[in-house]
Motif scaffolding. Structure first.
Motif, PDB file in Angstrom:
ATOM      1  N   LEU B  96       3.856   5.735  -9.801  1.00 21.87           N
ATOM      2  CA  LEU B  96       2.426   5.490  -9.601  1.00 21.87           C
ATOM      3  C   LEU B  96       1.623   5.894 -10.847  1.00 21.87           C
ATOM      4  O   LEU B  96       0.746   5.152 -11.310  1.00 21.87           O
ATOM      5  CB  LEU B  96       1.940   6.283  -8.380  1.00 21.87           C
ATOM      6  CG  LEU B  96       0.447   6.196  -8.079  1.00 21.87           C
ATOM      7  CD1 LEU B  96       0.067   4.785  -7.658  1.00 21.87           C
ATOM      8  CD2 LEU B  96       0.051   7.189  -6.998  1.00 21.87           C
ATOM      9  N   GLU B  97       1.940   7.045 -11.384  1.00 22.68           N
ATOM     10  CA  GLU B  97       1.198   7.507 -12.561  1.00 22.68           C
ATOM     11  C   GLU B  97       1.460   6.622 -13.775  1.00 22.68           C
ATOM     12  O   GLU B  97       0.593   6.445 -14.620  1.00 22.68           O
ATOM     13  CB  GLU B  97       1.563   8.962 -12.877  1.00 22.68           C
ATOM     14  CG  GLU B  97       0.840   9.920 -11.962  1.00 22.68           C
ATOM     15  CD  GLU B  97       1.281  11.353 -12.137  1.00 22.68           C
ATOM     16  OE1 GLU B  97       2.500  11.574 -12.259  1.00 22.68           O
ATOM     17  OE2 GLU B  97       0.428  12.234 -12.153  1.00 22.68           O
ATOM     18  N   LEU B 100      -0.893   3.930 -13.287  1.00 23.11           N
ATOM     19  CA  LEU B 100      -2.253   4.429 -13.531  1.00 23.11           C
ATOM     20  C   LEU B 100      -2.565   4.466 -15.035  1.00 23.11           C
ATOM     21  O   LEU B 100      -3.730   4.340 -15.430  1.00 23.11           O
ATOM     22  CB  LEU B 100      -2.421   5.834 -12.934  1.00 23.11           C
ATOM     23  CG  LEU B 100      -2.691   5.906 -11.422  1.00 23.11           C
ATOM     24  CD1 LEU B 100      -2.616   7.344 -10.949  1.00 23.11           C
ATOM     25  CD2 LEU B 100      -4.038   5.306 -11.081  1.00 23.11           C
ATOM     26  N   LEU B 129      -6.485   4.112  -8.051  1.00 29.32           N
ATOM     27  CA  LEU B 129      -5.316   4.352  -7.214  1.00 29.32           C
ATOM     28  C   LEU B 129      -4.976   3.103  -6.399  1.00 29.32           C
ATOM     29  O   LEU B 129      -3.818   2.693  -6.310  1.00 29.32           O
ATOM     30  CB  LEU B 129      -5.632   5.524  -6.282  1.00 29.32           C
ATOM     31  CG  LEU B 129      -4.482   6.394  -5.826  1.00 29.32           C
ATOM     32  CD1 LEU B 129      -3.703   6.928  -6.994  1.00 29.32           C
ATOM     33  CD2 LEU B 129      -5.010   7.520  -4.965  1.00 29.32           C
ATOM     34  N   ASP B 130      -6.000   2.486  -5.836  1.00 34.89           N
ATOM     35  CA  ASP B 130      -5.797   1.257  -5.072  1.00 34.89           C
ATOM     36  C   ASP B 130      -5.218   0.169  -5.954  1.00 34.89           C
ATOM     37  O   ASP B 130      -4.296  -0.549  -5.577  1.00 34.89           O
ATOM     38  CB  ASP B 130      -7.134   0.770  -4.488  1.00 34.89           C
ATOM     39  CG  ASP B 130      -7.582   1.647  -3.334  1.00 34.89           C
ATOM     40  OD1 ASP B 130      -6.764   2.453  -2.876  1.00 34.89           O
ATOM     41  OD2 ASP B 130      -8.742   1.520  -2.906  1.00 34.89           O
ATOM     42  N   MET B 133      -1.567   0.927  -6.808  1.00 33.76           N
ATOM     43  CA  MET B 133      -0.686   0.619  -5.667  1.00 33.76           C
ATOM     44  C   MET B 133      -0.545  -0.883  -5.507  1.00 33.76           C
ATOM     45  O   MET B 133       0.530  -1.378  -5.167  1.00 33.76           O
ATOM     46  CB  MET B 133      -1.241   1.246  -4.384  1.00 33.76           C
ATOM     47  CG  MET B 133      -0.948   2.731  -4.222  1.00 33.76           C
ATOM     48  SD  MET B 133       0.785   3.184  -4.473  1.00 33.76           S
ATOM     49  CE  MET B 133       1.506   2.593  -2.936  1.00 33.76           C
ATOM     50  N   ARG B 137       2.915  -2.974  -5.542  1.00 38.62           N
ATOM     51  CA  ARG B 137       3.263  -3.891  -4.462  1.00 38.62           C
ATOM     52  C   ARG B 137       3.615  -5.258  -5.040  1.00 38.62           C
ATOM     53  O   ARG B 137       4.543  -5.914  -4.580  1.00 38.62           O
ATOM     54  CB  ARG B 137       2.074  -4.001  -3.485  1.00 38.62           C
ATOM     55  CG  ARG B 137       2.470  -4.061  -2.037  1.00 38.62           C
ATOM     56  CD  ARG B 137       1.288  -3.859  -1.110  1.00 38.62           C
ATOM     57  NE  ARG B 137       0.846  -2.470  -1.097  1.00 38.62           N
ATOM     58  CZ  ARG B 137      -0.414  -2.080  -1.342  1.00 38.62           C
ATOM     59  NH1 ARG B 137      -1.349  -2.967  -1.616  1.00 38.62           N
ATOM     60  NH2 ARG B 137      -0.724  -0.811  -1.298  1.00 38.62           N
TER      61      ARG B 137
END
Lengths: 319, 254
Positions: B96-97, B100, B129-130, B133, B137
């Motif tokens: 995730l990071e 980001l 963050l959204d 993600m 996805r």
């Protein structure tokens, strides 16, 4: 697991905050010194721990802060705590000026240059640069700080003053870690080419990291000057920078808890074993070698940041 | 409309001419492949476009703007994102990071906002963050969000790089051997992903050795050999091009 961490932190804080009630003046003073070093090491942690810049001249910024406070207090009688923002600001400006041309240097090259800086500052102070630093004797007669008319002078009073600032530091730097800024520093540390390729202005962030670290070291300088009431160039020698460097590496780069633990080990522990003082360097050396082989990330490496992924909630701060 | 325009691009490393007078265009919305034998200078061309290297001469024009001497992070914010031939993820950070990191250039908050976290900073973080993600996805890695990048499989690491690049909201994405190290099934999925990237309105420029991928996915192919362009055209044209066949298989003079 996260809760366990918090219980440990809370218990540690409680023990620490009540300790002046049972400790004698000497040991309270040891804790004060540890507190100052915690703040200093946390400020170096931004530069060395988060951004991965090998900076071994942190005492130079500490010195700028301490001398700013000492000079302005002794000459113009400005209360020391009022001088804290200015000391931080000047240390930050100093960092901006000296770091700008060297910020692109990598690893060991930066290390050498920063060692040079801390020596230049120390020698300049000894030689009474601009006629205001008091030469090798330094500056004495710095006022005690006062808060709401109350004079802070005993170790017990200093304990709460210093650890209050440590707490503020931890609070703000934790926020800093869990942000776009904190992540950017980590990206640069991990792989600067990939960081630039992801759109991060590397030189800018490196420079800002340096300046923030220096500003904080400047704040520490004010507290140090107020606590000692006398400062001299020898308080800001190369060895101080090495100690700070060691604390961050030993404790865990980029880990606040690790850096605090590292400070207690490097600064506090030798006080417990005074009788072996001569063997101190030997033990430090051996510990560092063992650490670098078996646990290069430090004693308490930072846990990964956590994020709240249920989309309705705010991004989480935690752990 | 031409999105990226290279004109007489030349790059020397000492006595070696790595890229020699290369010119080609990338039209907006297309998928363009850059191929050639090892050492032909493909990655060097990429590094010139993304500002990792400075061209000795020639022009790089992106969306009507000369970008030759801009630093990499500026080029990224103008809308060119890339992946690397040798995977360059932030290994000790979570997937995730890593994504980001791509969001970074579309965000504003600095160090002071970080310490005091005003509402707009929190809102920005949540939006990032959204977005991150969403990109995870897109490449089917949302379940891996909290895993460290170094713990992902090789193919997934490549996809993570793609997600990170997409998070910068690029208009042109440059993929350097995206199928390297992938098996046939993963490659087939990758072709799908590349087409989806195109469907999002992002132009794709890629280097690839897997000819089946190149022939299937690309609308236009540019062939380099020894730093110089030897051919340019549609997949069928390239397949039939004598110079290209010689470059890959060698001539039968000996």
């Amino acid at each position: 697991m996260k809760n366990k961490r918090w219980i440990v932190y809370a218990a540690f804080s409680l023990v620490l905050l009540t300790s002046p009630a049972v400790l004698n003046r000497y040991w309270i003073d040891v804790l004060n010194v540890v507190g100052l070093y915690v703040m200093l090491s946390l400020s170096l942690n931004i530069i060395l721990g988060h951004c991965g810049m090998f900076h071994m001249g942190h005492a130079a910024f500490y010195a700028v802060g301490a001398y700013t406070t000492a000079i302005l207090n002794t000459v113009y009688a400005i209360p020391v705590l009022w001088l804290m923002p200015l000391s931080g600001l000047l240390a930050g400006l100093f960092a901006l000026v000296i770091a700008r041309p060297i910020i692109h240097l990598r690893g060991d090259y930066l290390l050498i240059v920063t060692i040079g800086f801390v020596e230049i500052v120390r020698i300049a102070l000894i030689n009474n640069v601009f006629g205001i630093t008091g030469g090798a004797n330094g500056i004495f007669g710095i006022d005690r700080p006062t808060i709401f008319g109350m004079k802070i002078s005993t170790p017990g009073q200093f304990f709460y003053l210093i650890w209050f600032f440590v707490a503020v530091t931890i609070y703000l730097l934790r926020k800093l870690e869990h942000s776009r800024f904190g992540r950017a520093l980590n990206y640069i540390r991990e792989d600067d080419v990939a960081a630039a390729g992801s759109g991060i202005d590397i030189s800018h962030y490196k420079l800002i990291a340096f300046v923030i670290g220096a500003v904080w070291a400047g704040f520490c300088g004010t507290l140090f000057a107020a606590k000692m009431t006398i400062i001299a160039p020898e308080s800001f020698n190369f060895w101080e920078s090495v100690l700070l460097f060691m604390i961050v590496l030993l404790g865990g780069r980029g880990s606040i808890a690790g850096v605090i633990l590292g400070t207690f080990l490097v600064i506090g522990l030798p006080e417990l074993f005074r009788q072996f003082a001569t063997a101190r360097m030997l033990v430090f050396g051996a510990v560092m070698i063992i650490m670098m082989i078996f646990r290069p990330e430090g004693i308490l490496p930072p846990p990964p940041r956590t994020y709240r992924l249920d989309r309705t909630a705010e991004p989480e701060e935690a752990a | 409309m031409t999105l990226l325009h290279l004109e007489n691009l030349t790059k020397r490393f000492g006595g070696l001419i790595a890229v020699n007078d290369v010119s080609f265009d990338v039209a907006e919305g297309t998928i363009v492949g850059l191929i050639g034998p090892n050492g032909a200078g493909k990655t060097t061309v990429f590094n010139l476009i993304t500002g990792n290297y400075r061209a000795d001469s020639g022009k790089i024009v992106f969306d009507g703007r000369l970008i030759n001497n801009l630093p990499t992070h500026k080029i990224v914010s103008l809308g060119i994102a890339r992946t690397f031939q040798t995977i360059r993820l932030f290994h000790k950070l979570t997937a995730l990071e890593n994504v980001l990191a791509g969001c970074h250039c579309r965000m504003k908050s600095g160090s002071v906002a970080a310490m005091f976290q005003p509402p707009w900073q929190r809102a920005e973080e949540k939006k990032a963050l959204d977005k991150a993600m969403g990109e995870l996805r897109f490449v089917n890695l949302e379940t891996q969000a909290m895993n460290l990048a170094e713990n992902l499989s090789y193919g997934n690491q490549r996809l993570l790089e793609v997600a990170r690049a997409l998070a910068t909201e690029p208009r042109l994405i440059i993929l350097d051997e995206p199928a390297g190290g992938m098996n046939d099934q993963e490659t087939a999925q990758l072709i799908d992903t590349i087409r989806q990237i195109q469907a999002r309105g992002v132009t794709v420029l890629l280097i690839e050795h897997d000819m089946s991928l190149v022939m299937k996915a690309c609308e236009k192919i540019v062939v380099l050999e020894n730093g110089a362009k030897i051919a340019e055209g549609t997949p069928p044209e390239i397949k039939a091009n004598r110079r290209v066949i010689e470059a890959y298989l060698g001539t039968d003079e000996e």
